[in-house]
Design a protein around this motif. Sequence first.
Motif, PDB file in Angstrom:
ATOM      1  N   HIS A   1       0.787  -1.087   0.085  1.00 45.97           N
ATOM      2  CA  HIS A   1      -0.259   0.031   0.057  1.00 45.97           C
ATOM      3  C   HIS A   1       0.819   1.251   0.139  1.00 45.97           C
ATOM      4  O   HIS A   1       0.698   2.285  -0.722  1.00 45.97           O
ATOM      5  CB  HIS A   1      -0.896  -0.086   1.214  1.00 45.97           C
ATOM      6  N   ILE A   2       1.950   1.075   0.686  1.00 46.64           N
ATOM      7  CA  ILE A   2       2.953   2.250   0.809  1.00 46.64           C
ATOM      8  C   ILE A   2       3.576   2.349  -0.468  1.00 46.64           C
ATOM      9  O   ILE A   2       3.674   3.705  -1.163  1.00 46.64           O
ATOM     10  CB  ILE A   2       3.996   2.127   1.815  1.00 46.64           C
ATOM     11  N   SER A   3       3.848   1.371  -1.200  1.00 49.59           N
ATOM     12  CA  SER A   3       4.496   1.568  -2.603  1.00 49.59           C
ATOM     13  C   SER A   3       3.669   2.052  -3.622  1.00 49.59           C
ATOM     14  O   SER A   3       3.830   2.865  -4.243  1.00 49.59           O
ATOM     15  CB  SER A   3       5.134   0.321  -2.914  1.00 49.59           C
ATOM     16  N   TYR A   4       2.261   1.692  -3.445  1.00 48.61           N
ATOM     17  CA  TYR A   4       1.243   2.342  -4.376  1.00 48.61           C
ATOM     18  C   TYR A   4       1.166   3.732  -4.315  1.00 48.61           C
ATOM     19  O   TYR A   4       0.841   4.588  -5.085  1.00 48.61           O
ATOM     20  CB  TYR A   4      -0.172   1.257  -4.257  1.00 48.61           C
ATOM     21  N   THR A   5       1.177   4.039  -2.990  1.00 50.65           N
ATOM     22  CA  THR A   5       0.988   5.453  -2.840  1.00 50.65           C
ATOM     23  C   THR A   5       2.029   6.479  -3.255  1.00 50.65           C
ATOM     24  O   THR A   5       2.063   7.527  -3.839  1.00 50.65           O
ATOM     25  CB  THR A   5       0.882   5.797  -1.162  1.00 50.65           C
ATOM     26  N   GLU A   6       3.289   5.974  -3.095  1.00 48.54           N
ATOM     27  CA  GLU A   6       4.338   6.351  -3.797  1.00 48.54           C
ATOM     28  C   GLU A   6       4.244   6.778  -5.181  1.00 48.54           C
ATOM     29  O   GLU A   6       4.552   7.701  -5.708  1.00 48.54           O
ATOM     30  CB  GLU A   6       5.819   5.691  -3.360  1.00 48.54           C
ATOM     31  N   LEU A   7       3.776   5.509  -5.728  1.00 45.99           N
ATOM     32  CA  LEU A   7       3.666   5.527  -7.421  1.00 45.99           C
ATOM     33  C   LEU A   7       2.567   6.846  -7.437  1.00 45.99           C
ATOM     34  O   LEU A   7       2.768   7.541  -8.655  1.00 45.99           O
ATOM     35  CB  LEU A   7       3.139   4.501  -7.822  1.00 45.99           C
ATOM     36  N   ALA A   8       1.389   6.877  -6.882  1.00 44.38           N
ATOM     37  CA  ALA A   8       0.638   7.923  -7.050  1.00 44.38           C
ATOM     38  C   ALA A   8       0.999   9.312  -6.978  1.00 44.38           C
ATOM     39  O   ALA A   8       0.681  10.172  -7.606  1.00 44.38           O
ATOM     40  CB  ALA A   8      -0.724   7.629  -6.123  1.00 44.38           C
ATOM     41  N   ILE A   9       1.869   9.568  -5.779  1.00 44.18           N
ATOM     42  CA  ILE A   9       2.409  10.643  -5.783  1.00 44.18           C
ATOM     43  C   ILE A   9       3.462  11.201  -7.020  1.00 44.18           C
ATOM     44  O   ILE A   9       3.265  12.477  -7.239  1.00 44.18           O
ATOM     45  CB  ILE A   9       3.032  10.884  -4.408  1.00 44.18           C
ATOM     46  N   HIS A  10       4.146  10.334  -7.431  1.00 44.74           N
ATOM     47  CA  HIS A  10       5.350  10.565  -8.162  1.00 44.74           C
ATOM     48  C   HIS A  10       4.582  10.831  -9.607  1.00 44.74           C
ATOM     49  O   HIS A  10       5.040  11.363 -10.247  1.00 44.74           O
ATOM     50  CB  HIS A  10       6.293   9.559  -8.299  1.00 44.74           C
ATOM     51  N   GLU A  11       3.438   9.971  -9.776  1.00 44.42           N
ATOM     52  CA  GLU A  11       2.781  10.274 -11.176  1.00 44.42           C
ATOM     53  C   GLU A  11       2.299  11.473 -11.423  1.00 44.42           C
ATOM     54  O   GLU A  11       2.123  11.952 -12.255  1.00 44.42           O
ATOM     55  CB  GLU A  11       1.670   9.165 -11.218  1.00 44.42           C
ATOM     56  N   ALA A  12       1.753  12.100 -10.302  1.00 39.96           N
ATOM     57  CA  ALA A  12       0.877  13.402 -10.358  1.00 39.96           C
ATOM     58  C   ALA A  12       2.178  14.381 -10.778  1.00 39.96           C
ATOM     59  O   ALA A  12       2.098  15.439 -11.327  1.00 39.96           O
ATOM     60  CB  ALA A  12       0.541  13.917  -8.800  1.00 39.96           C
ATOM     61  N   ALA A  13       3.514  13.913 -10.275  1.00 41.04           N
ATOM     62  CA  ALA A  13       4.562  15.055 -10.623  1.00 41.04           C
ATOM     63  C   ALA A  13       4.869  14.648 -12.272  1.00 41.04           C
ATOM     64  O   ALA A  13       5.119  15.782 -12.599  1.00 41.04           O
ATOM     65  CB  ALA A  13       5.803  14.831  -9.950  1.00 41.04           C
ATOM     66  N   VAL A  14       4.867  13.710 -12.721  1.00 40.19           N
ATOM     67  CA  VAL A  14       5.132  13.159 -14.193  1.00 40.19           C
ATOM     68  C   VAL A  14       3.898  14.014 -14.853  1.00 40.19           C
ATOM     69  O   VAL A  14       4.317  14.680 -16.028  1.00 40.19           O
ATOM     70  CB  VAL A  14       5.012  11.838 -14.314  1.00 40.19           C
ATOM     71  N   ALA A  15       2.806  14.109 -14.452  1.00 37.96           N
ATOM     72  CA  ALA A  15       1.618  14.586 -14.896  1.00 37.96           C
ATOM     73  C   ALA A  15       1.749  16.321 -15.419  1.00 37.96           C
ATOM     74  O   ALA A  15       1.080  16.893 -16.100  1.00 37.96           O
ATOM     75  CB  ALA A  15       0.500  14.417 -14.566  1.00 37.96           C
ATOM     76  N   LYS A  16       2.756  16.716 -14.571  1.00 35.24           N
ATOM     77  CA  LYS A  16       2.674  18.338 -14.591  1.00 35.24           C
ATOM     78  C   LYS A  16       3.254  18.667 -16.040  1.00 35.24           C
ATOM     79  O   LYS A  16       4.072  17.883 -16.724  1.00 35.24           O
ATOM     80  CB  LYS A  16       3.727  18.756 -13.707  1.00 35.24           C
ATOM     81  N   PRO A  17       3.033  19.639 -16.792  1.00 33.90           N
ATOM     82  CA  PRO A  17       3.352  20.063 -18.045  1.00 33.90           C
ATOM     83  C   PRO A  17       4.759  20.317 -17.953  1.00 33.90           C
ATOM     84  O   PRO A  17       5.339  20.777 -16.990  1.00 33.90           O
ATOM     85  CB  PRO A  17       2.214  21.089 -18.550  1.00 33.90           C
TER      86      PRO A  17
END
Length: 643
Positions: A445-461
Amino acid sequence: METTSSSSTTTTNGSVDGMPAPYGRACTNCARAKCRCIYRTGGADCERCHRLRKECIPSVSVRKRNGKRTHVSRAAQLEAKLEDLVSLLRHQAGPGGTAPSPGEPSVASSTPAPSARSAASVAGDHSPHPVPVAVLPPQLPDCHPAHGKGRPTPVARGTLLGSVFEPQDVGPRSPTPPPVEPPAIPYCTYQPSPFEAADGLVTFRKYMLIFLPFVYLPSNMTEERLRKTYPFLWFSIMTVTSKNADRRLVMSESIKKFIAQKMVMEHEKSLDLLFGLLVIMGWTHYHIKREKPILSLLASLAKSLVFDLGLNKVPSEPYISACLKTAFHPPPREKTMEERRAVLACFLLTSQISHSLKRLDALTWTSHMEESLQFLTQRHEWEGDDLLVAQVKIQLIVEQLNRATSQSIDNAPPSYYLSALHTQLTNVKTQLPSHLQQNDTILSHISYTELAIHEAAVAKPRISPTTTVPDLQRYAAMEACLNAIKDWFDRHFSIPSYVYIGMTFSYWCHMAHCLLSLYRLSVLDDPAWDRRAVRNKLDLLRICDQLKLGFEELSAKRRLDSGPTIEEDGFTKFNMMLRTMKSGWVAELAAIDGVDLSGGGHHSSSVEQYLDAGNANELNLPLFHAEDPEAWMAGLFDMNWDP
């Protein structure tokens, strides 16, 4: 008698000489012959009766015009109606359906009247022939069960209670059947045997509660005791632990009908219903049958139960209660441990569903729920309480991320906000109890949350699409996403395949999200991004092969336990979905590597090794068939399956 005036003569029936009688005032002869009744001048009879030499008898009005109506109180009207209802019940309860005794009130007399005398006087004033009036029985004092020094309490027989308890006025009654209680569990043609029920409870306690510990089932909680305490929870557990897919789907259909009957038709609210809904939501992949998921509906029903039971906050009185000077809610009481676990688990599931499906909002976090979280942290009863607390704390970070993403203009929270969320996640990880430091459920669950946080950074223009300077912060986030995906799959493959039966639906959503993110990183067309290095670190096709192997092992074991079935098991469907996804990815990865799918040449890459294994015949499978029962998986995670 005639009254004479200077201009005209008025007869006894109120008509003027030489003029037709008013409507309803014709004499009896003219009224019977349906002729116009015209009174002649200077006579007491009408022209027709005078011509035919008949006695002109004036008609008597049956209505009292412009008369003052007798006022009957509302209480008297209700009492008369109740008396009529009781007399009807006596008439039906009598032996052989005999007519009521003369002393009983007439059933046809439903017009409320204060008394027989007043009704007779009203009828006598307006009709030449008195109408028979229903006479109520004399109101004698009756007795109620004794209380206080053994003396009976008189009950007036004019009331409903006094009318029902009159054994001397009615004949022998048939025995009253006991009241039929509504069923506490869904009606289903299949009911598990005691052995199956005991085995299902062991499976639920051993394999399922380790992924969603929303209820505490101590060792002395047998399946018989659980069925008596929480019958709907018991049936829901028996459904998700059933090894036969056909029986499980039949039980699932009965659960849906039961929920509709209890919650929509009967407006019932109980902790047992909420527990059962949490089981269905947590393991909803056991309930899907060639139709769209009903998670949004189930989540809404679960939230409504939380609101009705007042588990998310202390209910406050509405403004109208001050006007009516009446309390609408009972005084607040201390929440039980079961209620605290239920509301926290409801938030956890609705937040995970909201993050995966993007179709509904999670249960709003309140200060009362925060108090329950702290209470459960300090006074935990079993190890599952610590796991539930850690899961909720991690999901609160995901919920903050979802809220920030939806409120930002470009769906990308600021970098400092993402950094603060990552710091919170690190603190949660370091503060885990010792027995959870190596727990696969919480670490994945912690690893998946890390993925969600970093994906939000990747989604930035990007800073500038035309600039030649690489965006190092973006590439660092992409590398962090790859590491989080690798950690998640490392944790997953360390779990034996027989434990898969207890994994929640949200866990499989996380798996699909990790697969899709790995696919995007593997095919990302960016000059500064090395796609071959990504596949060397974490090969997408090898991950699919490992997942497929685990699903096949579990599906084979469940087929041996359940025997042949018409409906396919959920893990067989997962395997088919994975096979379809992989066939589409192989074609694209082969095109990126420049591999000729028609055959020939030397193969060295993972795609080429996949083709050498004789799997080229799978490449003609489209990503999804329109008639494929697994097509619901396309919209299950609400993601874009196209590259």
